[in-house]
Design a protein around this motif. Structure first.
Motif, PDB file in Angstrom:
ATOM      1  N   SER A   1      12.031   3.729   4.920  1.00  0.00           N
ATOM      2  CA  SER A   1      13.110   4.966   5.556  1.00  0.00           C
ATOM      3  C   SER A   1      12.339   6.021   5.471  1.00  0.00           C
ATOM      4  CB  SER A   1      13.836   4.368   4.982  1.00  0.00           C
ATOM      5  OG  SER A   1      14.020   4.559   3.267  1.00  0.00           O
ATOM      6  N   VAL A   2      12.916   6.871   4.703  1.00  0.00           N
ATOM      7  CA  VAL A   2      11.956   8.587   4.537  1.00  0.00           C
ATOM      8  C   VAL A   2      11.781   8.812   2.937  1.00  0.00           C
ATOM      9  CG1 VAL A   2      13.829   9.506   6.234  1.00  0.00           C
ATOM     10  CG2 VAL A   2      14.062  10.315   4.569  1.00  0.00           C
ATOM     11  N   LYS A   3      12.308   7.608   2.279  1.00  0.00           N
ATOM     12  CA  LYS A   3      11.552   7.285   1.024  1.00  0.00           C
ATOM     13  C   LYS A   3      10.417   7.380   1.177  1.00  0.00           C
ATOM     14  CE  LYS A   3      15.572   6.049  -1.615  1.00  0.00           C
ATOM     15  NZ  LYS A   3      16.051   4.257  -2.281  1.00  0.00           N
ATOM     16  N   GLN A   4       9.926   5.965   2.393  1.00  0.00           N
ATOM     17  CA  GLN A   4       8.777   6.469   1.961  1.00  0.00           C
ATOM     18  C   GLN A   4       7.931   6.912   3.106  1.00  0.00           C
ATOM     19  OE1 GLN A   4      10.797   3.522   2.741  1.00  0.00           O
ATOM     20  NE2 GLN A   4      10.478   2.313   0.336  1.00  0.00           N
ATOM     21  N   ILE A   5       8.570   7.040   4.333  1.00  0.00           N
ATOM     22  CA  ILE A   5       7.695   7.753   5.366  1.00  0.00           C
ATOM     23  C   ILE A   5       8.073   9.097   5.263  1.00  0.00           C
ATOM     24  CG2 ILE A   5       6.239   8.034   7.425  1.00  0.00           C
ATOM     25  CD1 ILE A   5       5.262   5.369   6.099  1.00  0.00           C
TER      26      ILE A   5
ATOM     27  N   MET B   1       0.880  -1.399   0.097  1.00  0.00           N
ATOM     28  CA  MET B   1      -0.236  -0.289   0.046  1.00  0.00           C
ATOM     29  C   MET B   1       1.157   1.414   0.101  1.00  0.00           C
ATOM     30  SD  MET B   1      -3.075   0.450   2.413  1.00  0.00           S
ATOM     31  CE  MET B   1      -2.135   0.543   3.807  1.00  0.00           C
ATOM     32  N   VAL B   2       1.487   1.210   0.548  1.00  0.00           N
ATOM     33  CA  VAL B   2       2.831   2.689   0.698  1.00  0.00           C
ATOM     34  C   VAL B   2       3.746   2.768  -0.324  1.00  0.00           C
ATOM     35  CG1 VAL B   2       4.353   3.236   2.203  1.00  0.00           C
ATOM     36  CG2 VAL B   2       2.841   3.309   3.503  1.00  0.00           C
ATOM     37  N   ASN B   3       3.784   1.591  -0.573  1.00  0.00           N
ATOM     38  CA  ASN B   3       4.608   1.525  -1.769  1.00  0.00           C
ATOM     39  C   ASN B   3       4.158   2.189  -3.380  1.00  0.00           C
ATOM     40  OD1 ASN B   3       7.153   0.873  -0.919  1.00  0.00           O
ATOM     41  ND2 ASN B   3       6.935  -1.210  -0.688  1.00  0.00           N
ATOM     42  N   SER B   4       2.846   1.717  -3.267  1.00  0.00           N
ATOM     43  CA  SER B   4       2.068   2.522  -4.057  1.00  0.00           C
ATOM     44  C   SER B   4       1.368   3.129  -3.684  1.00  0.00           C
ATOM     45  CB  SER B   4       1.033   1.055  -4.145  1.00  0.00           C
ATOM     46  OG  SER B   4      -0.433   1.533  -3.862  1.00  0.00           O
ATOM     47  N   LEU B   5       1.572   4.181  -3.369  1.00  0.00           N
ATOM     48  CA  LEU B   5       1.288   5.492  -2.844  1.00  0.00           C
ATOM     49  C   LEU B   5       2.322   6.769  -2.803  1.00  0.00           C
ATOM     50  CD1 LEU B   5      -1.527   5.421   0.282  1.00  0.00           C
ATOM     51  CD2 LEU B   5      -2.039   6.290  -2.426  1.00  0.00           C
TER      52      LEU B   5
END
Ligand code: TMP
Ligand code: ZN
Length: 398
Positions: free
Chosen positions: A330-334, A301-305
């Motif tokens: 990491s801060v890349k995703q969040i 879900m997070v990667n798709s967003l």
């Protein structure tokens, strides 16, 4: 920093089975500023005792490392206040306390609540030095706050000063303690035949049913069943007198203990809970596959967003640390995590170094979605952040 724990804390069995392994992880509440050194990493693995159904971590991290400077403060949320009221009502069915002790009193919020409900004198015990300054009105005559782990010295000191303790409360601290036998001996030291002991712990059945893997971190040495408590109390001066279930923190129970020389018999609830409680190796197997499924779903879900969207987290709870490291974010995703706790703001999430910002960042930095790491307060948080939602923001609820 840590040592192995090979025997069951409740019944002594040394033949424990590994049921869940999150690998080597940072300490979940070890939020540091950019120039502070982190406390380090330790294995995060759960071992199951088939004799008494206790589950415990394979290691014990030195409590001095975890608790001397402890960022966790009891939530001042409405959810918590409602819970205090329910807990107080249950206590009042058993006794009308005038003098009480709270073990792990944190910043004194529950003691303050009890004072407002008619307790005359409260004694709090907590090792966190950083919280002492936040305990309100500590000079007042009706409270006595002891900055220490709960040990035999503290128990004897309290017993000498206050011979008539009506109530001992230990909220979400029992599963943080390694040496249960000493804990029970220390309770003996400060109790009398009429003392009620109320121990609140997350209930392992709720954790297993909800696949709440994010409540597994180094502070939580144990995942408590009622059967394990019964095994521990066998041959001690205490027994289970009543059990009450609550929905706080993803599902908790309060185990009311009485001394064996108390005049009244245990309530039927104890027998009923024990009959209904089934925690087996299979329960843990199901838990493991459910938890792994949740982790994969969150990652997806997070990667798709991502780009051009941005995702943040809401609530820099210990649970958030477990989630983030289990997903490898990491801060890349969040990009950041919002949290209302001033002590956490300006610091970084352990392991991932994601920055923690005030709640206002949700509107100021306009992320498209926020992962609800503080899911135990989700209703309240959603209600409070309608503007974020009205502007098109989404909460992703684990
Ligand atoms: P906890 O589940 O360990 O109590 O952590 C919840 C975290 O969420 C804690 O750091 C405080 C934070 N929080 C907010 O930032 N805003 C809120 O409205 C609530 C209820 C909690
Ligand atoms: Zn056991």
């Amino acid at each position: 920093m840590y040592r192995q724990k090979t025997n069951c804390r409740a019944c002594g069995n040394s033949n424990l089975t590994e049921v869940y392994d999150l690998g080597v992880q940072p300490l979940a509440n070890n939020f540091c500023t950019a120039d502070q050194e982190s406390a380090g990493h330790a294995p995060l693995k759960v071992m199951f005792c088939q004799e008494c159904t206790n589950a415990q971590l394979s290691v014990v991290v030195d409590p001095n490392i975890i608790y001397r400077n402890y960022p966790y403060v009891t939530s001042k949320s409405e959810t918590m206040r409602i819970h205090f009221g329910k807990l107080w009502d249950e206590i009042c069915k058993e006794c009308k306390p005038k003098t009480m002790v709270e073990i792990g009193s944190n910043d004194g919020l529950f003691l303050e609540y009890c004072l407002s409900r008619g307790v005359n004198r409260v004694i709090g015990v907590d090792p966190a030095q950083n919280l002492q300054s936040t305990v309100r009105c500590k000079e007042e005559m009706d409270r006595d706050l002891i900055c220490s782990l709960f040990d035999a010295n503290v128990a004897s000191y309290i017993a000498a000063k206050h011979p008539a303790i009506d109530l001992v409360v230990a909220r979400h601290v029992f599963c943080h303690i390694d040496d249960w036998e000493s804990f029970i001996c220390n309770l003996e030291l400060l109790s009398n035949p009429d003392t009620l002991v109320a121990i609140e712990v997350p209930y392992v059945k709720d954790m297993l049913n909800g696949f709440e893997f994010d409540t597994i971190y180094h502070e939580h040495l144990n995942y408590m069943s009622i059967r394990a408590m019964a095994a521990l109390l066998k041959d001690t001066m205490f027994h289970l007198h009543d059990i009450v279930r609550f929905d706080i923190h993803g599902g908790a129970i309060v185990m009311m203990l009485r001394r064996n020389d108390y005049s009244e018999s245990p309530l039927l609830s104890v027998e009923r809970f024990l009959e209904l409680e089934s925690v087996t190796l299979d329960s843990w197997k199901e838990f493991k596959s459910g938890a792994n499924f949740k982790i994969s779903a969150m990652k997806e879900m997070v990667n798709s967003l991502q780009d051009p969207n941005t995702v943040c987290g809401f609530g820099a709870s210990a649970k958030s640390t477990v989630w983030i490291n289990a997903c490898g974010f990491s801060v890349k995703q969040i990009k950041f995590i919002c949290d209302c706790t001033p002590e956490k703001q300006g610091k970084f999430s352990p392991g991932s170094n994601i920055p923690i910002l005030p709640e206002s960042a949700l509107l100021d930095l306009k992320p498209d979605a926020a992962v609800m790491f503080a899911w135990n307060f989700k209703d309240e948080i959603i209600k409070k952040n309608q503007e974020f939602i009205n502007r098109g923001g989404r909460f992703l609820i684990p």
